[in-house]
Scaffold this active site. Sequence first.
Site, short mmCIF file in Angstrom:
data_model
loop_
_atom_site.label_atom_id
_atom_site.label_comp_id
_atom_site.label_asym_id
_atom_site.label_seq_id
_atom_site.Cartn_x
_atom_site.Cartn_y
_atom_site.Cartn_z
N LYS A 98 -8.34 -5.19 2.26
CA LYS A 98 -7.70 -5.97 3.33
C LYS A 98 -6.25 -5.51 3.43
O LYS A 98 -5.55 -5.42 2.43
CB LYS A 98 -7.76 -7.46 3.01
CG LYS A 98 -7.12 -8.32 4.10
CD LYS A 98 -7.46 -9.79 3.97
CE LYS A 98 -7.02 -10.52 5.24
NZ LYS A 98 -5.79 -11.27 5.10
N CYS B 99 -0.88 -8.78 1.51
CA CYS B 99 -0.05 -9.96 1.26
C CYS B 99 1.43 -9.66 1.50
O CYS B 99 1.99 -8.77 0.88
CB CYS B 99 -0.24 -10.47 -0.17
SG CYS B 99 0.82 -11.89 -0.49
#
Length: 335
Positions: free
Chosen positions: A142, A103
Amino acid sequence: MSVKIGNIDLGEFPLLLAPMEDVSDPPFRFVCKQSGVDMMYTEFISSEGLIRDAAKSRQKLDIFEYERPIGIQIFGSEISTMQEATEIATLAKPDLIDINYGCPVKQVACKGAGSALLQDIDKMVKMTEAVVKATHLPVTVKTRLGWDDNTKNVDEVAERLQDIGIQALTIHGRTRSQMYKGEADWRMIRDIKRNPRIKIPVFGNGDVDSPQKALDWRREFEVDGIMIGRAAIGYPWIFREIAHFFKTGEKLAGPTVAERVSVCRTHLDKSIAWKGPKVGIFEMRRHYANYFKGLPDFKNYRMLLVKEDNIEIIHAILDEVADKYHHLLLEGEMA
């Protein structure tokens, strides 16, 4: 050959729904599941929020049987907090735990979470190891290519995280400093896939927005599956279109206006059922423009939909949209 994460069988070439803040909640996941997505993730959940028992974080743990396989994605900057959050998330019985090291938004990265960990790989490794030890579920990650163009270190990240036990890796083909700008570059993802040391599945993410691109990039970059985020917003049909194209080489006709209205309505109903009428109606407002993208002169209807808070009237407006535009069959005719 099937792609597997632990003992979760995802088929030959899975299509995954990216975890997106304020988007991939259960109502949205429902319509994506109906369109054939192979694996989904919750919105990312703050480890701090989970430990403090914050209502918003807790609500994001809601998962449903029909969503499986599904992963709960967590993020945080403290190892002990992430460990504790993993234990809490495991009790919600997902199929796997995913860690967000990608993010790029300031309020996450500036607190030392998300993509900020790309600046401190040793800490990332320790944190991941703590998460792996805190759950019996498979742990996946991720991340991005690196923090900026001078620190593209995802190849090191892939090896070290595999060594401590992660069972799949999704890589977004941009650095943190790129945010969502410029084009995603999947070449490093292919290099990782070609690294003989890497045995876990590697998924590519970033900019896949059509069946043709999905097929081209599947071949060119040799990934084990593709994760789709923004292209699915208001267009969950992308999953079935890509799957159909992979199987047949033919492009599936886009959804009719009647189908757009029907899926939008389902999304609205699920939103109200999960969040209650007030929040459900309010949070659905961000989706209307996407569901009806490309319809000529749609602006007035959009304004009506985003202002209205009476559910019967919203359904009546959707009926009118279906009626007015029923003759428009394909995306091509809307262009």
